[in-house]
Design a protein around this motif. Sequence first.
Motif, PDB file in Angstrom:
ATOM      1  N   ILE A   1       1.130  -1.150  -0.155  1.00  0.00           N
ATOM      2  CA  ILE A   1       0.113  -0.866  -0.127  1.00  0.00           C
ATOM      3  C   ILE A   1       1.091   1.459   0.366  1.00  0.00           C
ATOM      4  O   ILE A   1       0.770   2.339  -1.044  1.00  0.00           O
ATOM      5  CB  ILE A   1      -1.054   0.191   0.891  1.00  0.00           C
ATOM      6  CG1 ILE A   1      -1.964  -1.530   0.775  1.00  0.00           C
ATOM      7  CG2 ILE A   1      -1.938   1.222   0.999  1.00  0.00           C
ATOM      8  CD1 ILE A   1      -2.969  -1.061   2.271  1.00  0.00           C
ATOM      9  N   ILE A   2       1.740   0.877   1.032  1.00  0.00           N
ATOM     10  CA  ILE A   2       2.865   2.391   0.397  1.00  0.00           C
ATOM     11  C   ILE A   2       3.466   2.828   0.108  1.00  0.00           C
ATOM     12  O   ILE A   2       3.884   3.955  -0.926  1.00  0.00           O
ATOM     13  CB  ILE A   2       3.458   2.186   1.701  1.00  0.00           C
ATOM     14  CG1 ILE A   2       2.696   2.344   3.731  1.00  0.00           C
ATOM     15  CG2 ILE A   2       5.125   3.643   1.975  1.00  0.00           C
ATOM     16  CD1 ILE A   2       3.843   2.129   4.737  1.00  0.00           C
ATOM     17  N   ILE A   3       4.021   1.656  -0.696  1.00  0.00           N
ATOM     18  CA  ILE A   3       4.825   2.744  -2.155  1.00  0.00           C
ATOM     19  C   ILE A   3       4.216   2.248  -3.705  1.00  0.00           C
ATOM     20  O   ILE A   3       3.827   2.914  -4.410  1.00  0.00           O
ATOM     21  CB  ILE A   3       5.158   0.746  -3.046  1.00  0.00           C
ATOM     22  CG1 ILE A   3       6.220   1.060  -1.410  1.00  0.00           C
ATOM     23  CG2 ILE A   3       6.178   1.246  -3.962  1.00  0.00           C
ATOM     24  CD1 ILE A   3       7.522   0.195  -1.477  1.00  0.00           C
ATOM     25  N   GLY A   4       2.732   1.439  -3.517  1.00  0.00           N
ATOM     26  CA  GLY A   4       1.591   1.207  -4.635  1.00  0.00           C
ATOM     27  C   GLY A   4       0.889   2.109  -4.663  1.00  0.00           C
ATOM     28  O   GLY A   4       0.674   2.618  -6.018  1.00  0.00           O
TER      29      GLY A   4
ATOM     30  N   ILE B   1      -8.202   0.683  -1.120  1.00  0.00           N
ATOM     31  CA  ILE B   1      -9.065  -0.488  -1.523  1.00  0.00           C
ATOM     32  C   ILE B   1      -8.892  -1.776  -2.335  1.00  0.00           C
ATOM     33  O   ILE B   1      -8.694  -3.171  -1.731  1.00  0.00           O
ATOM     34  CB  ILE B   1     -10.583  -0.400  -1.638  1.00  0.00           C
ATOM     35  CG1 ILE B   1     -11.128   0.155  -0.400  1.00  0.00           C
ATOM     36  CG2 ILE B   1     -11.310  -1.859  -1.355  1.00  0.00           C
ATOM     37  CD1 ILE B   1     -12.332   0.737  -1.202  1.00  0.00           C
ATOM     38  N   GLY B   2      -8.211  -1.054  -3.222  1.00  0.00           N
ATOM     39  CA  GLY B   2      -7.483  -2.680  -4.553  1.00  0.00           C
ATOM     40  C   GLY B   2      -6.119  -3.213  -3.585  1.00  0.00           C
ATOM     41  O   GLY B   2      -6.308  -4.961  -4.117  1.00  0.00           O
ATOM     42  N   TRP B   3      -5.303  -1.930  -2.966  1.00  0.00           N
ATOM     43  CA  TRP B   3      -3.991  -2.965  -2.938  1.00  0.00           C
ATOM     44  C   TRP B   3      -3.964  -3.921  -1.084  1.00  0.00           C
ATOM     45  O   TRP B   3      -3.254  -4.206  -1.027  1.00  0.00           O
ATOM     46  CB  TRP B   3      -3.781  -1.685  -1.913  1.00  0.00           C
ATOM     47  CG  TRP B   3      -3.049  -1.643  -3.730  1.00  0.00           C
ATOM     48  CD1 TRP B   3      -3.532  -0.147  -4.494  1.00  0.00           C
ATOM     49  CD2 TRP B   3      -1.444  -1.579  -4.356  1.00  0.00           C
ATOM     50  NE1 TRP B   3      -2.015   0.161  -5.610  1.00  0.00           N
ATOM     51  CE2 TRP B   3      -1.288  -1.051  -5.512  1.00  0.00           C
ATOM     52  CE3 TRP B   3      -0.788  -2.676  -4.146  1.00  0.00           C
ATOM     53  CZ2 TRP B   3      -0.266  -1.279  -6.632  1.00  0.00           C
ATOM     54  CZ3 TRP B   3       0.289  -3.532  -4.678  1.00  0.00           C
ATOM     55  CH2 TRP B   3       0.475  -2.920  -5.915  1.00  0.00           C
TER      56      TRP B   3
ATOM     57  N   ASN C   1       3.236 -12.484   1.095  1.00  0.00           N
ATOM     58  CA  ASN C   1       2.003 -13.260   0.727  1.00  0.00           C
ATOM     59  C   ASN C   1       0.889 -11.867   1.600  1.00  0.00           C
ATOM     60  O   ASN C   1       2.056 -10.897   2.781  1.00  0.00           O
ATOM     61  CB  ASN C   1       2.099 -13.731   2.488  1.00  0.00           C
ATOM     62  CG  ASN C   1       0.639 -15.255   2.326  1.00  0.00           C
ATOM     63  OD1 ASN C   1       0.484 -15.478   1.381  1.00  0.00           O
ATOM     64  ND2 ASN C   1       0.763 -15.639   3.522  1.00  0.00           N
ATOM     65  N   SER C   2       0.268 -11.814   1.213  1.00  0.00           N
ATOM     66  CA  SER C   2      -0.841 -10.546   1.629  1.00  0.00           C
ATOM     67  C   SER C   2      -1.507 -11.341   2.459  1.00  0.00           C
ATOM     68  O   SER C   2      -1.683 -12.592   2.919  1.00  0.00           O
ATOM     69  CB  SER C   2      -1.442  -9.699   0.703  1.00  0.00           C
ATOM     70  OG  SER C   2      -2.149 -11.137  -0.199  1.00  0.00           O
ATOM     71  N   VAL C   3      -2.850 -10.627   3.277  1.00  0.00           N
ATOM     72  CA  VAL C   3      -3.452 -10.822   3.995  1.00  0.00           C
ATOM     73  C   VAL C   3      -4.826 -11.363   3.244  1.00  0.00           C
ATOM     74  O   VAL C   3      -5.256 -12.355   4.039  1.00  0.00           O
ATOM     75  CB  VAL C   3      -4.552  -9.436   4.519  1.00  0.00           C
ATOM     76  CG1 VAL C   3      -5.403  -9.832   5.437  1.00  0.00           C
ATOM     77  CG2 VAL C   3      -2.935  -8.830   5.642  1.00  0.00           C
ATOM     78  N   ALA C   4      -4.948 -10.962   1.175  1.00  0.00           N
ATOM     79  CA  ALA C   4      -5.829 -11.829   0.724  1.00  0.00           C
ATOM     80  C   ALA C   4      -5.590 -13.394   1.066  1.00  0.00           C
ATOM     81  O   ALA C   4      -6.029 -14.242   0.960  1.00  0.00           O
ATOM     82  CB  ALA C   4      -6.439 -10.755  -0.404  1.00  0.00           C
TER      83      ALA C   4
END
Length: 296
Positions: free
Chosen positions: A80-83, A227-229, A249-252
């Motif tokens: 999120i912070i970068i994207g 929201i997308g990230w 690994n992401s939360v999703a």
Amino acid sequence: MQRSLKQRLTPYGFIAPAIILLLLFSLIPILIAFVISFTGLDITGLGNWSTVKFVGFSNFINLFKDKIFIQSIGNTFYYIIIGVPLVVVLSLTIAIMINFGQNKFFSFLRLIFYTPSITNTVAVAVVWTYMYNPNGGLLNSILEKFGISGLQWLNDPTTAKISLIILAVWKAIGLNMLIFLAAIQGIPESLYEAAQLDGANWWQQTRHITIPSLRFSIFFVTVTTLIGWFQFFDEPFIMTKGGPVNSTNSVALFVYQNGFQNSNFGYAAAGSFVMFAAIIIATLIQFRMQRKQQGL
């Protein structure tokens, strides 16, 4: 009186199908998932609901003791912070540049930048996986001509996250570019004409007219991109499976792994609601900041 009642009920009749679909496919599933998050539902419980046990807040407590989940949270915030800033800034920059050049070449550029947004994510991810291949991949073949060799794009914990972000940003720019482009073309020409009469150059017009006029569009793109990230899933699932050593690994993806691979549905539902709460909080913060900027 009957006619008056009919007139009052008519608008509700038009929105009834949308409300029914929202209830059936969004609100009711969310409520069911919320109940499941307080149970120990697994694959045996799907066949026999009598075996499902209520575990209270145990799933949520265990989540924050789970090192993989904590790492997934850190990875998601890294994305999120970068994207998010990259998507917003690059989309806005490209939209301004394309709007500045009103000819067939810039119209063609608009198509080029938009095409990745409508391309199937799975197909794109597979192609980029081959491009990232350290042995004979396109990117390493190009870099070798500049004396750079041996980059392990998807095999190194540090570069793997960056590699996924590059792909996701590349794919997200097109749609947001069109949103900004439509908003730019809605700015009255009289503002620019007045600025030109006052001797303002292109950069001054962009800084003092274009960007301030796009305040709501920037807010909208920021919220939807955020929201997308938070739900970043396709790229790590297809390209890295969350590896190496859970570094992508992401939360999703964590929720998917526990729910559909490990059949631990209660635990996965708890993880999904942690992500849901994070999205709501982040969105409310964005709305709060927007209201402050508007002086409300």
